[in-house]
Motif scaffolding. Structure first.
Motif, mmCIF file in Angstrom:
data_model
loop_
_atom_site.group_PDB
_atom_site.id
_atom_site.type_symbol
_atom_site.label_atom_id
_atom_site.label_comp_id
_atom_site.label_asym_id
_atom_site.label_seq_id
_atom_site.Cartn_x
_atom_site.Cartn_y
_atom_site.Cartn_z
ATOM 1 N N GLU A 19 31.013 3.505 34.575
ATOM 2 C CA GLU A 19 29.908 3.255 33.984
ATOM 3 C C GLU A 19 29.360 4.386 33.119
ATOM 4 O O GLU A 19 28.562 4.285 32.013
ATOM 5 C CB GLU A 19 28.941 3.074 35.026
ATOM 6 C CG GLU A 19 27.574 2.570 34.597
ATOM 7 C CD GLU A 19 26.458 2.172 35.758
ATOM 8 O OE1 GLU A 19 25.065 2.386 35.661
ATOM 9 O OE2 GLU A 19 27.011 1.689 36.935
ATOM 10 N N GLN A 22 34.164 6.287 29.724
ATOM 11 C CA GLN A 22 35.642 5.832 29.808
ATOM 12 C C GLN A 22 36.218 6.688 28.698
ATOM 13 O O GLN A 22 35.861 6.846 27.481
ATOM 14 C CB GLN A 22 35.566 4.677 29.479
ATOM 15 C CG GLN A 22 35.107 3.617 30.393
ATOM 16 C CD GLN A 22 35.096 2.083 29.844
ATOM 17 O OE1 GLN A 22 36.318 1.671 30.107
ATOM 18 N NE2 GLN A 22 34.095 1.165 29.589
ATOM 19 N N THR A 98 26.678 2.091 21.349
ATOM 20 C CA THR A 98 28.186 2.372 21.678
ATOM 21 C C THR A 98 28.184 3.903 21.231
ATOM 22 O O THR A 98 28.410 4.393 20.212
ATOM 23 C CB THR A 98 29.404 1.644 20.939
ATOM 24 O OG1 THR A 98 28.946 0.381 21.170
ATOM 25 C CG2 THR A 98 30.453 1.931 21.352
ATOM 26 N N SER A 114 23.615 8.288 27.524
ATOM 27 C CA SER A 114 23.750 6.871 28.054
ATOM 28 C C SER A 114 22.857 6.781 29.195
ATOM 29 O O SER A 114 22.250 5.659 29.342
ATOM 30 C CB SER A 114 25.222 6.758 28.596
ATOM 31 O OG SER A 114 25.644 5.475 29.249
ATOM 32 N N SER A 126 27.466 1.433 26.080
ATOM 33 C CA SER A 126 28.642 1.857 26.431
ATOM 34 C C SER A 126 29.103 3.170 25.962
ATOM 35 O O SER A 126 28.527 3.618 24.900
ATOM 36 C CB SER A 126 29.577 0.720 25.810
ATOM 37 O OG SER A 126 29.613 -0.670 26.114
ATOM 38 N N TYR A 128 32.174 5.985 25.478
ATOM 39 C CA TYR A 128 33.670 6.270 25.393
ATOM 40 C C TYR A 128 33.675 7.610 24.880
ATOM 41 O O TYR A 128 32.906 8.218 24.040
ATOM 42 C CB TYR A 128 34.506 5.412 24.428
ATOM 43 C CG TYR A 128 34.322 3.921 24.774
ATOM 44 C CD1 TYR A 128 35.221 3.496 25.665
ATOM 45 C CD2 TYR A 128 33.315 3.133 24.239
ATOM 46 C CE1 TYR A 128 35.355 1.889 26.207
ATOM 47 C CE2 TYR A 128 33.301 1.912 24.624
ATOM 48 C CZ TYR A 128 34.330 1.402 25.528
ATOM 49 O OH TYR A 128 34.136 -0.087 25.930
ATOM 50 N N HIS A 151 32.871 -4.183 20.201
ATOM 51 C CA HIS A 151 31.591 -3.284 20.053
ATOM 52 C C HIS A 151 31.496 -3.455 18.631
ATOM 53 O O HIS A 151 32.146 -3.224 17.624
ATOM 54 C CB HIS A 151 31.829 -1.952 20.431
ATOM 55 C CG HIS A 151 31.976 -1.790 21.971
ATOM 56 N ND1 HIS A 151 31.169 -1.903 22.951
ATOM 57 C CD2 HIS A 151 33.213 -1.210 22.652
ATOM 58 C CE1 HIS A 151 31.675 -1.733 23.990
ATOM 59 N NE2 HIS A 151 32.967 -1.369 24.119
#
Length: 368
Positions: A19, A22, A98, A114, A126, A128, A151
């Motif tokens: 969460e 990633q 994102t 985030s 999200s 990353y 996304h």
């Protein structure tokens, strides 16, 4: 002829929860070099830095104590700056975001942003973390993954910890332009950072060169993931090493918990003032001028051996073979960890009260 290894397109979580982050990286097992071996191969053997990685070790008790002291000193400031950046991102992107942090200095900042976007705006976020490598560009397999994952291109914003000379920022701008020229999935090259001492980012929290605590440790504040690697025998995502042997020393989640716990007492509206403006160009030129002067003074011909700013100087002291450390004020707590590292390594330290930032390190020429 060696066949390329099977591509990996599955996110890695490191020591963070999925969460929080990633990593679009694939963990690999390669020989871990000493810092000295890596430096020698880079300078003598002509190997690109991204093809090699060195071992990492636990920080000393003294260094950990300095880290905790700096977190205590700056956690309120950093939480406020993250809150202000979250507001800027929300104002620009809306409720679906994102975050794409540049591994690994951008990773803990991406986690904090985030959490802030979710806390203040209930945003659908999200996060990353992807690889970008000097002279090699951004990981296109990671961008393809974002597109296939659904996304929206307009929801993407890149995140890093800071700017210095601006080389990675320029790499990002060029890589995104190259990507957009050949793809219908057209993304923005906007970069969001905490400290923009290089005058190169788009969304910034401050232009001060201060000690962002996550910038003074390696993997133990970045999900136990190494600096990113790019080796030709692998397909798929760029690569990394997971330093599992440092798990008992890992402070990644402790650090982001410590900062994000302060969001409830901070208003993002009061902390979103820093803007990229005409002064950014002046800051960049001033930095460039000082770096040029330093290179001339010390006979350095490769600009990649000069690392300005506290965070970049720290990287040299931890991950390279340093020749010289220059600080603006030896008495400043912001450089205390650098002085400890310099003392440990027997590195000369000089003071220059006229420098336009607080520290700079020069990497040794191992050919000398």
């Amino acid at each position: 002829m060696n066949m390329p290894l099977k591509p990996v397109f599955e996110p890695l979580k490191g020591s963070y929860s999925l969460e929080d982050c990633q990593f679009l990286l694939q963990p690999i097992d390669i020989p871990l070099l000493t810092v000295e071996e890596k430096e020698r191969l880079m300078q003598i053997g002509g190997q690109h830095y991204s093809s090699m990685i060195s071992q990492e070790y636990p920080p000393s008790d003294q260094y950990r104590t300095l880290f905790f002291g700096l977190v205590n000193k700056y956690k309120q400031r950093l939480a406020a700056e993250v809150a202000g950046l979250a507001k800027k991102i929300f104002d620009k992107k809306g409720g679906t975001v994102t975050l794409v942090s540049l591994a690994r200095a951008g990773t803990p900042i991406g986690v904090l942003l985030s959490r802030a976007l979710k806390h203040y705006y209930k945003a659908d976020v999200s996060h990353y973390s992807v690889s970008i490598i000097r002279d090699k560009g951004i990981d296109k397999a990671a961008l393809e993954y974002l597109e296939k994952a659904g996304h929206a291109a307009e929801s993407i914003v890149f995140v890093d910890g800071w700017t210095a000379k601006g080389i990675i920022t320029q790499e990002l701008k060029a890589a995104v332009a190259d990507w957009n020229s050949d793809s219908d999935y057209k993304i923005s090259d906007e970069l969001c950072v905490i400290s923009d001492i290089g005058g190169m980012a788009d969304l910034v929290a401050t232009v001060d060169d201060y000690t962002i605590p996550s910038g003074i440790l390696n993997s133990t504040v970045s999900g136990l993931v190494s600096r990113t690697i790019l080796r030709p025998e692998y397909q798929g995502f760029h690569q990394c090493v997971v330093y599992s042997h440092l798990a008992e020393h890992d402070l990644s989640n402790w650090f982001v918990d410590e900062i994000s716990a302060l969001f409830s007492s901070i208003s993002p509206d009061e902390n979103a003032s820093a803007q990229r403006d005409e002064a950014s160009t002046g800051r960049h030129l001033k930095m460039q001028s000082y770096v040029d002067q330093l290179m001339l003074q010390h006979g350095v011909t490769d600009i990649n051996r000069v690392k300005p700013g506290i965070a970049e100087a720290t990287r040299v002291m931890l991950r390279r073979v340093p020749k010289l450390l220059v600080v603006k004020n030896r008495a400043s707590e912001d450089v205390s960890h650098l002085l400890v590292l310099a003392d440990d390594k027997g590195i000369e330290v000089s003071q220059d009260s006229a420098m336009p930032f607080n520290a700079v390190a020069i990497v040794a020429n191992v050919n000398e």
